[in-house]
Design an enzyme around this catalytic site. Structure first.
Site, PDB file in Angstrom:
ATOM      1  N   GLU A   1      23.218  72.591  53.146  1.00  0.00           N
ATOM      2  CA  GLU A   1      24.303  73.690  53.528  1.00  0.00           C
ATOM      3  C   GLU A   1      24.871  74.292  52.270  1.00  0.00           C
ATOM      4  O   GLU A   1      25.348  75.285  52.567  1.00  0.00           O
ATOM      5  CB  GLU A   1      25.076  72.969  54.535  1.00  0.00           C
ATOM      6  CG  GLU A   1      24.745  72.655  55.813  1.00  0.00           C
ATOM      7  CD  GLU A   1      23.947  71.518  56.004  1.00  0.00           C
ATOM      8  OE1 GLU A   1      23.112  71.410  57.242  1.00  0.00           O
ATOM      9  OE2 GLU A   1      24.144  70.727  55.085  1.00  0.00           O
TER      10      GLU A   1
ATOM     11  N   CYS B   1      22.569  69.413  48.842  1.00  0.00           N
ATOM     12  CA  CYS B   1      22.768  69.609  50.601  1.00  0.00           C
ATOM     13  C   CYS B   1      22.157  70.665  51.081  1.00  0.00           C
ATOM     14  O   CYS B   1      22.659  71.766  50.298  1.00  0.00           O
ATOM     15  CB  CYS B   1      24.325  69.384  50.800  1.00  0.00           C
ATOM     16  SG  CYS B   1      24.845  69.732  52.612  1.00  0.00           S
TER      17      CYS B   1
ATOM     18  N   THR C   1      16.633  68.090  55.278  1.00  0.00           N
ATOM     19  CA  THR C   1      18.194  67.579  54.882  1.00  0.00           C
ATOM     20  C   THR C   1      17.921  66.796  53.499  1.00  0.00           C
ATOM     21  O   THR C   1      16.875  66.049  53.618  1.00  0.00           O
ATOM     22  CB  THR C   1      18.812  66.731  56.090  1.00  0.00           C
ATOM     23  OG1 THR C   1      19.773  66.065  55.521  1.00  0.00           O
ATOM     24  CG2 THR C   1      17.817  65.838  56.583  1.00  0.00           C
TER      25      THR C   1
END
Length: 240
Positions: free
Chosen positions: A200, A198, A83
């Protein structure tokens, strides 16, 4: 092959990408039935997300430090955090064990420098875009002039990440909204690249959707971890 220790689950949607890319990378580099040697500790993201939203970073730190120590005890040769946002705690995490810590900000900065890029647009959670642990790291260590979207766009992007991407939802309208943010930043600030700050973001759009060079931090992080695991001489990035 050295064993990579991963702290994941934050969210598991992007951790699954880490698992796939690391195994695909070993197969590509080694061939045949070769696969990655991994220790993966996948955390429950719900309490961590709640702690971050409440600005209880002490709770997040305690969880991550405990996770890193479990990786060390399980035989990992290096630690990595799947992350970007939680790299706010990179320093205490890196110092909590004797394991080398592969910092996603360093591999991103090195990639920007190697491509002679200087003014990236950072697309990330609100924490990563607004606090200094990421922008200043890229500025101070890699001479980057980091740009972030305006406040309304930051709020929208943060919601897209937590309310959609972390749940495995990719909406065409959200993709269009983020691409509009990119076009606006390019026109107003002269951005020369995009940093998917990020893990994602790469689930929503890719290099095929923009003319700006894209630096996907998940892919860059995995490449650095593969270099560590497969190279006989391993230089890793330590957190400050």
């Amino acid at each position: 092959m050295k064993t990579i220790g991963l702290i994941g689950g934050t969210s598991w949607e992007s951790t699954a990408v880490y698992y796939r890319l690391l195994n695909e990378g070993v197969r590509t580099r080694r061939g045949g039935l070769a696969s990655a040697s991994l220790v993966l500790l996948s955390l429950d993201f719900a309490p961590l997300a709640a702690a971050m939203a409440a600005d209880r970073w002490d709770q997040v730190e305690a969880t991550l430090v405990a996770a890193a120590r479990r990786l060390e005890a399980a035989g990992a040769d290096a630690a990595a955090l799947c992350t970007n946002t939680m790299h706010k705690l990179a320093a205490p995490l890196a110092s909590s064990t004797a394991l080398p810590f592969v910092d996603i900000r360093d591999v991103t900065g090195q990639a920007l420098q190697s491509q002679e890029l200087r003014r990236p647009l950072l697309l990330a959670t609100r924490t990563t875009m607004e606090q200094n642990f990421y922008r200043d790291h890229l500025k101070d260590r890699f001479a980057q002039q980091v740009v972030v979207p305006d406040e309304a766009a930051r709020d929208r992007l943060h919601a897209i990440i937590f309310d959609e991407l972390c749940l495995g939802v990719c909406k065409p309208g959200s993709k269009a909204a983020v691409l509009a943010m990119v076009a606006d930043a390019q026109a107003r600030h002269g951005c020369d690249s995009l940093v998917f700050g990020c893990t994602e973001i790469g689930l929503l759009f890719s290099q095929d959707d923009t003319t700006l060079p894209v630096l996907d931090t998940t892919a860059l992080h995995c490449a650095a971890l593969l270099d560590f695991a497969l190279s006989p001489s391993n230089a890793t990035s330590q957190a400050a």
